[in-house]
Design a protein around this motif. Structure first.
Motif, PDB file in Angstrom:
ATOM      1  N   LEU A 124       0.821  -1.219   0.000  1.00  0.00           N
ATOM      2  CA  LEU A 124       0.000   0.000   0.000  1.00  0.00           C
ATOM      3  C   LEU A 124       0.852   1.264   0.000  1.00  0.00           C
ATOM      4  O   LEU A 124       0.471   2.265  -0.615  1.00  0.00           O
ATOM      5  N   ASP A 125       1.997   1.230   0.673  1.00  0.00           N
ATOM      6  CA  ASP A 125       2.872   2.407   0.681  1.00  0.00           C
ATOM      7  C   ASP A 125       3.436   2.658  -0.714  1.00  0.00           C
ATOM      8  O   ASP A 125       3.491   3.802  -1.184  1.00  0.00           O
ATOM      9  N   ALA A 128       0.680   4.092  -2.804  1.00  0.00           N
ATOM     10  CA  ALA A 128       0.471   5.520  -2.490  1.00  0.00           C
ATOM     11  C   ALA A 128       1.568   6.379  -3.104  1.00  0.00           C
ATOM     12  O   ALA A 128       1.306   7.468  -3.640  1.00  0.00           O
ATOM     13  N   GLN A 156      -8.725  -0.642   2.012  1.00  0.00           N
ATOM     14  CA  GLN A 156      -7.487   0.123   2.197  1.00  0.00           C
ATOM     15  C   GLN A 156      -6.956   0.638   0.854  1.00  0.00           C
ATOM     16  O   GLN A 156      -6.463   1.766   0.760  1.00  0.00           O
ATOM     17  N   VAL A 157      -7.063  -0.193  -0.175  1.00  0.00           N
ATOM     18  CA  VAL A 157      -6.639   0.240  -1.512  1.00  0.00           C
ATOM     19  C   VAL A 157      -7.442   1.465  -1.937  1.00  0.00           C
ATOM     20  O   VAL A 157      -6.901   2.450  -2.443  1.00  0.00           O
ATOM     21  N   GLU A 159      -8.937   3.656  -0.121  1.00  0.00           N
ATOM     22  CA  GLU A 159      -8.550   4.856   0.634  1.00  0.00           C
ATOM     23  C   GLU A 159      -7.384   5.554  -0.059  1.00  0.00           C
ATOM     24  O   GLU A 159      -7.364   6.779  -0.187  1.00  0.00           O
ATOM     25  N   VAL A 160      -6.434   4.744  -0.500  1.00  0.00           N
ATOM     26  CA  VAL A 160      -5.252   5.295  -1.182  1.00  0.00           C
ATOM     27  C   VAL A 160      -5.647   5.947  -2.509  1.00  0.00           C
ATOM     28  O   VAL A 160      -5.245   7.077  -2.797  1.00  0.00           O
ATOM     29  N   THR A 161      -6.450   5.245  -3.327  1.00  0.00           N
ATOM     30  CA  THR A 161      -6.791   5.801  -4.648  1.00  0.00           C
ATOM     31  C   THR A 161      -7.679   7.033  -4.496  1.00  0.00           C
ATOM     32  O   THR A 161      -7.533   7.993  -5.233  1.00  0.00           O
ATOM     33  N   SER A 163      -7.827   9.172  -1.960  1.00  0.00           N
ATOM     34  CA  SER A 163      -7.143  10.381  -1.483  1.00  0.00           C
ATOM     35  C   SER A 163      -6.207  10.917  -2.566  1.00  0.00           C
ATOM     36  O   SER A 163      -5.860  12.093  -2.553  1.00  0.00           O
ATOM     37  N   ALA A 164      -5.834  10.068  -3.542  1.00  0.00           N
ATOM     38  CA  ALA A 164      -5.025  10.554  -4.664  1.00  0.00           C
ATOM     39  C   ALA A 164      -5.893  10.992  -5.835  1.00  0.00           C
ATOM     40  O   ALA A 164      -5.383  11.448  -6.857  1.00  0.00           O
TER      41      ALA A 164
END
Lengths: 371, 371
Positions: A124-125, A128, A156-157, A159-161, A163-164
């Motif tokens: 995930l890092d 991101a 969780q994936v 959340e990353v996409t 916020s980007a």
């Protein structure tokens, strides 16, 4: 004894009946005006409602394509076109060939694959970090992996996409019909053949907010020339049947898979692959040191047992599995089981009793050292 | 009473039986290695042989696509790519939308349509003049027209393309199964649904000499993700059945069509369209002055008669027929009949008895002058 229900499975009687009803009532071209065509169109509309219901979107955002492959191609192309100015596509290292090939084709090779850990979960890092660069058109992340069975942590994936601000395309072609549908996606592709429906059909689901542009100047952007209506009807009925029986089937298959994993782990020189818990309930795979994958498949086939393998060269893949290599598993001597709801405890017992001898024979034939 | 068998037709019992056999034996993914998959692959191989046999080429040059549309798209793209440096596509004015849209998309609008005469035959001198310019990648010419029934003189067309060294792509989606297959082409596309097979399938036949390049970086250039094997089997059996009964069926349908043409020609304000002799045996179309096409279709539908029309706006076409306009025929009030082998003399009698009253009623409703 068919243990390769991954991407295809025998149809149940109820699905076959739906197919026959579709052949009788749904043979006409649904785009015309007369009664016969209207009836065909009604069948398609009802099926789209059923798909939308399971996938968690609305029928008008649920599209039919000619295969899961073309569904992935078309939606990746459509979102890529709508994100003009952003020319890179990010995916995980264990996405399907269809996804990565479409991405490479569209982005002219400007594709980044994010690594996964030994259980198959995307880093995930790293994801991101890739999405922090503002040149990403879309991210493609599977739900369940068709080879090793690992389920991504899509909450969780997402959340990353999110916020980007990057659209998330989820390949759910191995998971729909085998558990709860994923909740976090901008576009999702499903495969009816994987849940016991006919092949030659793909489903593309979008969220109302998802922006895409047609990549071909036609009225029908998803399936030029139309789809075969009886197949659509059968796919919807098959999904309904799977959904109704989901809880009991899942529990039973999960038990069989756990048994295979526990037993195979005791065999010398055998690696059991994928996350033990966060996984598809019906897929299980292990790799055998010093064993040739194709010989293994042929030997089991002669015993009347059909299994899949990530290490066999088939007419469609000439290389051993990229997925197995990505999780650091042995890519040779691989056996992949896909259990459809009709598989019994006795069938699994027979396979487990047979395997150690088969493995030992093949090692002896190859002159491998004893393990 | 289904008189719209053009692009779709009810399946015969023999075709349905083949379908059921295919569902039982051909559900597995033909690209895998075990017995179930090999059986599916054998069915596909046998079907390709049957198609190749009727189309006059070899099985290894006979490809399956997801629809006639995608077949046309893929082969036009493939030949266009192989003719790098030649960037114009030439077609006739009455080619299908799928052909012309693919051509426009690929050639960036650099498409020339050659006019046809009032019977629908392409202007050979104009075609030769276009092909004399050395920038033409390929020529797309139909065999039989799906709306007006006219058969192109493909031997003469092929003389022109051959002497200009331009590959000839023949859209035979309305003609295969209704008469002798055309002999002069470099690539040919056929539509199983048109001869009573399932929809969602197209056939692309090539000559051994035909050069094309894959337009997508995949193993399967024609149907990414594969086709539905039972459909392939049913399509082959349907073609075989049509071919066996070709002579008797053709003669009978030709008689019915001649009767419709002769009778309709006597109705005031009605134009019968297309070549009276060089034509598909089962398609007949006429246009009625001062009559709205959609109203006509709806009225006949209420009488239990399904017909097609070049002037109805359907879900797939929002404009009246380009084909009718190209031959200078009335594009309003159009009725198109497609006769499948099961259509009887009595059904045609009923239609012909009904039509004058229907036309008169609709003209009266629209306040049209008496004719």
């Amino acid at each position: 004894m068919f243990l390769d229900a991954s991407g295809s499975a025998p149809m149940t009687n109820r699905t076959l009946e739906a197919f026959h009803a579709g052949l009788a009532d749904g043979w006409a071209d649904p785009s015309r005006l007369h009664t016969e065509s209207r009836r065909a169109r009604q069948l398609v509309d009802a099926a789209r409602e059923a798909f939308a219901d399971v996938l968690g979107t609305r029928p008008e955002h649920t599209h039919l394509s000619h295969s899961p492959h073309t569904g992935l191609e078309r939606i990746i192309a459509g979102i890529f076109a709508a994100r003009r100015g952003r020319d890179r596509i990010v995916g995980t290292a264990i996405e399907r060939d269809a996804t990565l090939l479409a991405a490479h084709h569209l982005a002219g090779g400007n594709v980044t694959t994010v690594p996964v850990d030994t259980l198959g979960h995307v880093d995930l890092d790293a994801l991101a970090a890739e999405l922090a660069v503002p040149d990403v058109a879309l991210a493609a992340v599977q739900h369940g992996n068709h080879e090793i069975g690992t389920l991504q942590r899509l909450d969780q994936v997402a959340e990353v996409t999110r916020s980007a601000n990057v659209p998330l395309v989820v390949d759910a072609t191995a998971s729909i019909g085998h558990g709860a549908s994923p909740e976090h996606w901008d576009a999702l592709v499903a495969n009816p053949a994987d849940w016991g429906g006919p092949s030659g059909l793909g489903i593309v689901a979008l969220q109302p907010r998802t922006r895409w542009l047609p990549s071909w100047p036609e009225g029908d952007d998803w399936a030029p020339g139309g789809v075969f209506v009886p197949s659509v009807l059968a796919a919807a009925v098959a999904l309904q049947e799977r959904t109704e029986q989901l809880e009991s089937t899942t529990e039973r298959l999960r038990g069989l898979v756990a048994r295979v994993r526990a037993t195979a782990a005791t065999w010398p020189g055998v690696d059991v692959v994928g996350d033990p818990d966060e996984r598809l309930p019906h897929i299980v795979t292990f790799s055998c040191l010093y064993v040739d994958g194709e010989s293994l498949l042929s030997r089991l086939d002669r015993e009347g047992i059909a299994v899949g393998s990530g290490s066999a060269c088939t007419t469609s893949t000439l290389e051993p599995s990229r997925v197995l290599a990505s999780v650091g598993a042995l890519s040779h001597g691989n056996v992949r089981l896909g259990l459809h709801p009709g598989v019994t405890e006795e069938q699994i017992s027979r396979l487990l009793a047979l395997m150690p001898r088969v493995i030992a024979d093949l090692r002896a034939e190859a002159g491998a050292p004893e393990l």
